[in-house]
Design an enzyme around this catalytic site. Sequence first.
Site, PDB file in Angstrom:
ATOM      1  N   GLU A 138      63.895 -18.737  17.442  1.00 43.32           N
ATOM      2  CA  GLU A 138      64.845 -18.441  16.596  1.00 43.32           C
ATOM      3  C   GLU A 138      64.511 -18.316  15.147  1.00 43.32           C
ATOM      4  O   GLU A 138      64.783 -17.444  14.124  1.00 43.32           O
ATOM      5  CB  GLU A 138      65.826 -19.709  16.378  1.00 43.32           C
ATOM      6  CG  GLU A 138      66.859 -19.642  15.318  1.00 43.32           C
ATOM      7  CD  GLU A 138      67.696 -21.059  15.174  1.00 43.32           C
ATOM      8  OE1 GLU A 138      68.490 -20.802  14.145  1.00 43.32           O
ATOM      9  OE2 GLU A 138      67.728 -21.523  15.976  1.00 43.32           O
ATOM     10  N   HIS A 166      68.610 -16.453  20.573  1.00 45.77           N
ATOM     11  CA  HIS A 166      69.498 -17.271  19.520  1.00 45.77           C
ATOM     12  C   HIS A 166      70.528 -16.362  18.982  1.00 45.77           C
ATOM     13  O   HIS A 166      70.331 -15.091  18.919  1.00 45.77           O
ATOM     14  CB  HIS A 166      68.461 -17.574  18.595  1.00 45.77           C
ATOM     15  CG  HIS A 166      69.223 -17.954  17.115  1.00 45.77           C
ATOM     16  ND1 HIS A 166      69.217 -17.348  16.064  1.00 45.77           N
ATOM     17  CD2 HIS A 166      69.847 -19.051  16.961  1.00 45.77           C
ATOM     18  CE1 HIS A 166      69.804 -17.854  15.268  1.00 45.77           C
ATOM     19  NE2 HIS A 166      70.418 -19.093  15.767  1.00 45.77           N
ATOM     20  N   ASP A 219      69.195 -29.320  20.604  1.00 50.38           N
ATOM     21  CA  ASP A 219      68.350 -28.551  19.516  1.00 50.38           C
ATOM     22  C   ASP A 219      68.188 -29.177  18.256  1.00 50.38           C
ATOM     23  O   ASP A 219      69.035 -29.801  17.682  1.00 50.38           O
ATOM     24  CB  ASP A 219      69.460 -27.208  19.178  1.00 50.38           C
ATOM     25  CG  ASP A 219      68.823 -26.298  17.894  1.00 50.38           C
ATOM     26  OD1 ASP A 219      67.595 -26.674  17.885  1.00 50.38           O
ATOM     27  OD2 ASP A 219      69.535 -25.606  18.052  1.00 50.38           O
ATOM     28  N   ASP A 227      65.409 -13.322  18.269  1.00 46.81           N
ATOM     29  CA  ASP A 227      66.356 -13.269  17.431  1.00 46.81           C
ATOM     30  C   ASP A 227      66.641 -11.798  16.688  1.00 46.81           C
ATOM     31  O   ASP A 227      65.457 -11.213  16.407  1.00 46.81           O
ATOM     32  CB  ASP A 227      66.297 -14.331  16.087  1.00 46.81           C
ATOM     33  CG  ASP A 227      67.435 -14.239  15.178  1.00 46.81           C
ATOM     34  OD1 ASP A 227      67.511 -13.286  14.497  1.00 46.81           O
ATOM     35  OD2 ASP A 227      68.011 -15.308  15.178  1.00 46.81           O
ATOM     36  N   GLU A 257      65.386 -27.529  21.994  1.00 47.53           N
ATOM     37  CA  GLU A 257      64.984 -26.342  21.051  1.00 47.53           C
ATOM     38  C   GLU A 257      64.385 -26.542  19.820  1.00 47.53           C
ATOM     39  O   GLU A 257      64.867 -27.627  19.219  1.00 47.53           O
ATOM     40  CB  GLU A 257      66.458 -25.575  21.102  1.00 47.53           C
ATOM     41  CG  GLU A 257      66.321 -24.149  20.324  1.00 47.53           C
ATOM     42  CD  GLU A 257      67.621 -23.494  20.232  1.00 47.53           C
ATOM     43  OE1 GLU A 257      67.986 -22.681  19.281  1.00 47.53           O
ATOM     44  OE2 GLU A 257      68.386 -23.870  21.115  1.00 47.53           O
ATOM     45  N   LYS A 303      73.633 -30.244  19.016  1.00 44.51           N
ATOM     46  CA  LYS A 303      72.479 -30.511  18.004  1.00 44.51           C
ATOM     47  C   LYS A 303      72.091 -32.006  17.805  1.00 44.51           C
ATOM     48  O   LYS A 303      72.976 -32.921  18.082  1.00 44.51           O
ATOM     49  CB  LYS A 303      72.976 -30.096  16.644  1.00 44.51           C
ATOM     50  CG  LYS A 303      73.677 -28.655  16.414  1.00 44.51           C
ATOM     51  CD  LYS A 303      72.568 -27.641  16.301  1.00 44.51           C
ATOM     52  CE  LYS A 303      72.834 -26.147  16.288  1.00 44.51           C
ATOM     53  NZ  LYS A 303      71.574 -25.479  16.221  1.00 44.51           N
TER      54      LYS A 303
END
Length: 441
Positions: free
Chosen positions: A302, A352, A247, A325, A273, A219
């Site tokens: 996502e 995701h 992400d 998703d 992402e 992240k």
Amino acid sequence: MDCQIIACSVRDIRFPTSIGLHGSDAMNKQPDYSCSFVELKTDSQYIGNGFTFTVGRGNEIVCCAVEALSKLVVGTKVKDIFNDFSSFWRRLTSEDQMRWIGPEKGVIHIATAAIVNALWDIWAKIEGKPLWKLITDMEPEKLVSTIDFRYIRDVLAPGEAVEILKKMRNGKTKREEYILREGYPAYTTSCGWLGYPDEKIRQLCKEALAKGFTQFKVKVGSNIDDDIRRCQIVREEIGAENILMTDANQKWEVQESIDWMKKLAKFKPIWIEEPTSPDDVIGHSTISKALKSYNIGVATGEQCQNRILFKQFLQMGAMQFCQIDACRLGGVNENLAVILMAAKFDVPVCPHAGGVGLCELVQHLSIFDYICVSGKIRVIEYVDHLHEHFKEPVVIRNGYYQIPVAAGYSSDMKEESLNQYEYPNGTIWQELSTAGVAKKD
């Protein structure tokens, strides 16, 4: 299959993941992973379970939407739904007054997903098959009949979808045998949550490597110096030969995304992402073009609201990795539409997952994609949270999803877990409230 749905109930289930900062990212700093859990009872032995995922506050609003939509489901014979699923799906998404608070997006759409996922769970249980097997065994025409092609016919017509499936019949049995034997590759996000200290990231990377993972996601997005340090830690731990993803969870502006990722390019991530707003198709296209020379693709989906937005992302070359998703879109039907569109544009589907039960659901969709649509092995996200609350949890072995064999959509939760974590009166939440750790909304 001649049974009738006689009741639809929904429960607000929340897990206090914010206490350990599990799931923390640049936009969702202290999430409480949650789900609106739906149970569809029939006048037979079959019960369908489904859910949709949220991160805490607001889950009660989704539950209200499920209750509003339940009136369209209760009293219906399941054979009438499954014989014309696309029409029933449109009935749910186009109820002439509730459509106004969508349409086909936001709370009302993810509530639709919870109900639709429960319906597919019933169908798979009636047939005595795991969901992936149910849909891979369907004749192409039958499978395509479950999809609502409204608004996407300019890119994918029903006949074209049937031809994609028929073309992939060759080698289908061998692919099924292969996936049952080898499993489906996973990447882990559990090492790289934004709120984790450096020492914990190092330790988790070591543990994941020992478990056979070769693909890792970090992240990013709050502070560039922190991101450089954390990406450096992960790259040091996993080595140059393993795969790194990043992400940003929608944190940046378009140019900021490009500038930020140029500074992280030295760590050789294969994708960034959700760099910016999940609705900004042109912005994602701009980022994709700017980062192409750095060999960094854009992954998103996502929080892509529906098949229409996926259509535009694919048309504009705005995603190099398609992240369906299982609960953001309107259940299995709409995910099938996106999988087929992605195949037409030759964009890999890399779902995701994580959350509450998302890993359990999306594994079925990726297995279908490999066997019936793309014929190519991709990768599924894996987060090591909350699987113990499911009756048939995902099984990861040597970094690979093991293929589920139990009938249904892997969506049954344990009654004990439901009773403990139902909000706000479940035993866990009562204990936390008494201890002053959590407050009721």
